[in-house]
Design an enzyme around this catalytic site. Sequence first.
Site, PDB file in Angstrom:
ATOM      1  N   HIS A   6       1.745   4.626  -2.761  1.00  0.00           N
ATOM      2  CA  HIS A   6       1.805   6.069  -2.483  1.00  0.00           C
ATOM      3  C   HIS A   6       3.188   6.623  -2.857  1.00  0.00           C
ATOM      4  CE1 HIS A   6      -2.030   6.734  -0.522  1.00  0.00           C
ATOM      5  NE2 HIS A   6      -1.803   5.850   0.429  1.00  0.00           N
ATOM      6  N   GLU A  49      -4.764   7.619  -3.086  1.00  0.00           N
ATOM      7  CA  GLU A  49      -5.192   6.332  -2.539  1.00  0.00           C
ATOM      8  C   GLU A  49      -5.408   5.306  -3.658  1.00  0.00           C
ATOM      9  OE1 GLU A  49      -4.970   5.812   0.568  1.00  0.00           O
ATOM     10  OE2 GLU A  49      -6.179   4.048   1.020  1.00  0.00           O
ATOM     11  N   HIS A  93       0.830  -1.204   0.000  1.00  0.00           N
ATOM     12  CA  HIS A  93       0.000   0.000   0.000  1.00  0.00           C
ATOM     13  C   HIS A  93       0.875   1.268   0.000  1.00  0.00           C
ATOM     14  CE1 HIS A  93      -3.747   2.235   1.165  1.00  0.00           C
ATOM     15  NE2 HIS A  93      -2.860   3.065   1.677  1.00  0.00           N
ATOM     16  N   GLU A  94       1.782   1.336   0.949  1.00  0.00           N
ATOM     17  CA  GLU A  94       2.616   2.542   1.048  1.00  0.00           C
ATOM     18  C   GLU A  94       3.540   2.657  -0.164  1.00  0.00           C
ATOM     19  OE1 GLU A  94       1.624   4.659   3.143  1.00  0.00           O
ATOM     20  OE2 GLU A  94       0.406   3.278   4.332  1.00  0.00           O
TER      21      GLU A  94
HETATM   22 MG    MG Z   1      -3.289   5.259   2.032  1.00  0.00          MG
END
Ligand code: MG
Length: 518
Positions: free
Chosen positions: A283, A309, A279-280
């Site tokens: 980003h 996101e 997830h990170e």
């Molecule tokens: Mg996030």
Amino acid sequence: MAEQENSWNKLWSLIRSPTLREMVKRLRVLWALGHASALMGWDLETYMPKKGIRDRSVASEEISALMHSIATAPWLRELLSKAEKELNAYNEYEKGLYRVVSRMVRIETSLPEELVRREARITSKATKVWEEAKKQEDFARFKPYLEEIVEIQREKAERLGYEEHPYDALLDLYEEGLRSRDVDQVFDKLVPETKRVLAAIERRGYYPRWHPLEGVGYEEAKARETVRRILDYLDYPWDRARVDVSAHPFTIDMGVNDVRITVRYEGVDFKRFVYSTMHEYGHALYELQQDPRLSYTPLIGGVSLGVHESQSRFWENIVGRSPWYMLVLKKIVDDTLGVTRGLSAEELYRYVNTVRPSPIRVDADEVTYNLHIYLRYKLEKQLIEGSLRVDELPEAWDSLMEQLLGIRPRSPSEGVLQDIHWAHGSIGYFPTYTLGNTVAAMIWRSLGGPDSQQLRGPDVEALKKWLGERIHRWGRVHPPKELLCRSLGGEYSADALVEYLEWKYLRLPSQLPDVFKA
Ligand code: MG
């Protein structure tokens, strides 16, 4: 100084207007203060000694005040009104710069300093009270703070202005141009379709509700090695990026050459740190792949929370939870943690794709997650329009949860007190999580959906290049809705997400024996 000249020359190939060149030069200090604040924020969450907090708050407050005074300075307003007259002759970068700076000035000047300070004071107290109230299962303790926070948000909405609904003014702070109307249009389709798909998944039973690996522990040193191997596989540029440990995983950037993610090791259920890393990473990749010519200007940085996101959700769920990625993940986990050695790749796939309604948002799977967001969206909107009082909130929460997920929270910490967002004063933020999921699915569809060769690899290099070209390199040049129309063929819509969920959870299981045999 030569370095500085060089960076200007690169930027001047995009920004030709002398008015805007002067603006960019004078605003570089704002970028520098943002850079310093980001680094201070990272340090606060990672390595700062506990007692540093007081001095750090004083320093942060001074820097914020300085940034506010620059953003509201008369010289900036003068340059903007000069630019406004030249607008028709501007190219897309120049128009973008004008849009981003005037939006910032509009927001900063609409909110009086007294209101900003009142909000900062109450939210810093509320965050501590929320922590205690959650521990003691005592909503009444938090209630007066939340009441004041809601009041402040309502006042903010009035001062910022809106056309249709006061909540729109707050949405716009996190997602430029977003209105309740857009969010309603997404949920009107997504909520009933999610319930339908969820019921079908539960009838068929391929995706388990729970998997025994969830109870298996791991050693932190080995987990760190797992994270390093995953990020190596994703070609994480270690000379421009870092990984550290913090209580809540996050990503922060100090420009395109210094991007940092964090991870948390809980000691059990390794998929939790594996997927927060993915997830990170999503980003981080957004920040790393921006056009470096935009550096030091208001155009650098992700365009909105929802688009940001979408990048994290794409790597976490669409790439990371795909059957094709399982072969990669199994090799890495076999070598490092070892707990998957006796399992098939299909068994690993079932472990990372359990589907079960849970009262806790952060534990939700990709099918039920958006129902949690819909609940918060609906309640926030009612709080802001004044049709729901804070003291009615716990009951409203519990009954809506029961309607949506068939679960009644057993306590406030499982219900209305579970998230930190409201204590921070973030009302209007939650919808960006669902926008992220919908945009990630729009990317999936644009890549060819079930037939995408890039996803079947997965071909990491091709995916990075695709995202870089269509989304990352633009920074904030185009507003979110326009970026989506140009790059993904339409504004926020639930269609692709429903298509993705149906394909993955209802049609794909019958093809999986072939995928895993290969
Ligand atoms: Mg996030």
